[in-house]
Design a protein around this motif. Sequence first.
Motif, PDB file in Angstrom:
ATOM      1  N   PRO A 163       0.817  -1.225   0.000  1.00 52.11           N
ATOM      2  CA  PRO A 163       0.000   0.000   0.000  1.00 52.11           C
ATOM      3  C   PRO A 163       0.847   1.270   0.000  1.00 52.11           C
ATOM      4  N   LEU A 164       0.231   2.368  -0.457  1.00 55.81           N
ATOM      5  CA  LEU A 164       0.908   3.655  -0.497  1.00 55.81           C
ATOM      6  C   LEU A 164      -0.126   4.773  -0.557  1.00 55.81           C
ATOM      7  N   ASP A 165       0.347   6.006  -0.414  1.00 53.73           N
ATOM      8  CA  ASP A 165      -0.503   7.190  -0.478  1.00 53.73           C
ATOM      9  C   ASP A 165      -0.263   7.854  -1.832  1.00 53.73           C
ATOM     10  N   HIS A 166      -1.215   7.712  -2.742  1.00 51.82           N
ATOM     11  CA  HIS A 166      -1.060   8.247  -4.097  1.00 51.82           C
ATOM     12  C   HIS A 166      -0.973   9.767  -4.096  1.00 51.82           C
ATOM     13  N   ASP A 167      -1.782  10.434  -3.283  1.00 52.45           N
ATOM     14  CA  ASP A 167      -1.815  11.896  -3.284  1.00 52.45           C
ATOM     15  C   ASP A 167      -0.494  12.500  -2.837  1.00 52.45           C
ATOM     16  N   ARG A 168       0.125  11.933  -1.821  1.00 56.88           N
ATOM     17  CA  ARG A 168       1.379  12.492  -1.280  1.00 56.88           C
ATOM     18  C   ARG A 168       2.619  11.784  -1.806  1.00 56.88           C
ATOM     19  N   GLY A 169       2.439  10.650  -2.482  1.00 56.94           N
ATOM     20  CA  GLY A 169       3.589   9.922  -3.002  1.00 56.94           C
ATOM     21  C   GLY A 169       4.429   9.287  -1.919  1.00 56.94           C
ATOM     22  N   VAL A 170       3.782   8.899  -0.829  1.00 59.06           N
ATOM     23  CA  VAL A 170       4.473   8.307   0.321  1.00 59.06           C
ATOM     24  C   VAL A 170       4.123   6.824   0.411  1.00 59.06           C
ATOM     25  N   LEU A 171       5.134   5.990   0.615  1.00 57.06           N
ATOM     26  CA  LEU A 171       4.910   4.555   0.730  1.00 57.06           C
ATOM     27  C   LEU A 171       4.439   4.191   2.131  1.00 57.06           C
ATOM     28  N   HIS A 172       3.655   3.111   2.210  1.00 56.01           N
ATOM     29  CA  HIS A 172       3.293   2.534   3.497  1.00 56.01           C
ATOM     30  C   HIS A 172       4.083   1.235   3.658  1.00 56.01           C
ATOM     31  N   ARG A 173       3.535   0.288   4.346  1.00 58.56           N
ATOM     32  CA  ARG A 173       4.257  -0.955   4.606  1.00 58.56           C
ATOM     33  C   ARG A 173       4.099  -1.892   3.403  1.00 58.56           C
ATOM     34  N   VAL A 174       4.956  -1.685   2.400  1.00 60.25           N
ATOM     35  CA  VAL A 174       4.934  -2.536   1.208  1.00 60.25           C
ATOM     36  C   VAL A 174       5.093  -3.986   1.658  1.00 60.25           C
ATOM     37  N   THR A 175       4.202  -4.855   1.188  1.00 65.21           N
ATOM     38  CA  THR A 175       4.201  -6.245   1.639  1.00 65.21           C
ATOM     39  C   THR A 175       5.566  -6.891   1.431  1.00 65.21           C
ATOM     40  N   GLY A 176       6.150  -7.357   2.524  1.00 67.46           N
ATOM     41  CA  GLY A 176       7.467  -7.984   2.480  1.00 67.46           C
ATOM     42  C   GLY A 176       8.613  -7.011   2.658  1.00 67.46           C
ATOM     43  N   PHE A 177       8.340  -5.693   2.632  1.00 69.40           N
ATOM     44  CA  PHE A 177       9.386  -4.681   2.757  1.00 69.40           C
ATOM     45  C   PHE A 177       8.922  -3.561   3.689  1.00 69.40           C
TER      46      PHE A 177
END
Length: 360
Positions: free
Chosen positions: A154-168
């Motif tokens: 998952p990520l925040d499209h509006d701000r271009g910030v990543l969340h807890r990418v699965t496995g990373f």
Amino acid sequence: MGANLLALRSHNTALVLDLLRTAGAEGISRLELAERTGLTPQAVSKITARLRADGLAAEAGHRASTGGKPRTVLRLVPEAGHAVGVHLDRDEVRAVLVDLDGTVVDRRGAPLDLGAGEEAVLARVAGTAGALRAPGAAGTDRPPLGVGVALPGPLDHDRGVLHRVTGFPEWDGFPLRDALARRLGVPVVVDKDTNAAALGLAVGGEGGSFAYLHLGTGLGAGLVIGGSVYRGPRTGAGEFGHQVVQLDGPRCGCGDRGCVEALCLGAVARGETEEAARVLGTGAANLVGLLDIDRVLLGGRTVEAAPEAFARGVRAVLDARARRTGNASVPVRVASGGGRRIAEGAAQLVLAPLFGRGDG
């Protein structure tokens, strides 16, 4: 750059640009532009004059008129601008350079370890994107209009910030958009890989409401509802792979148990393609029941390795559901374009707003 991006983004200019693009090489007259946009002929003349001055539009000849002198027709100049699309996967990076028509004029790829750390990943992305070249001298002396980057959520499209990418999970909170924009010196848009693929399909003419299911190193969905990509208010829509279908099932990379992704990839690892397709179909049936979509499209490197088997398996589950509910079965097919679809869709994250599509 040769074009004022603020002007390009105006609503009326976007309408005209989109009609020029869809008209193709045959072009379209100013009178037709006025009729189709609802703008006055004077407004259309001003817009097209500005587009011609910026090199984005050019004369495409003349067309017979019902009275008076022949009408001059205009066309889009595709090579007047370019956008970069980047598919940032867990183990590789793919980049394409597309013109204003969306035609790919160059592509590059390189291996990647998404867990190698931000500096190594940013350097690899910048190097791969920077190696792209447009044909001819005219395309090489201008920076691209922007760079679209698509990667697992998952990520925040509006701000271009990543969340807890699965496995990373180490990427949680990383401002990828701003970090890449500083490094590349052009605007950057960040979105989930499945959303980018779905956008590319929609721009390419895939109409109505559909789900694009991507099975590669992970499993996700891009949702198009009423012709527009649906992301949800927090870009959380489409986390298809993490719906639980087996309580107390195998552990998934997201931390839960019995997710469609874990079951599907587990079956693939065991060489049980038919079982993987059945699991994927079970998740697709849940999605069809929730959203009542028109069709299901499949893609991703794992699907591409056995496209008929996956299409057949998912279709069988949906057909069985249709017989139980009495509804017509939802069509299933493998999306055209294969693994290239995500990088090309990522470029549309930059181009789509220029042509009046708000889901870019």
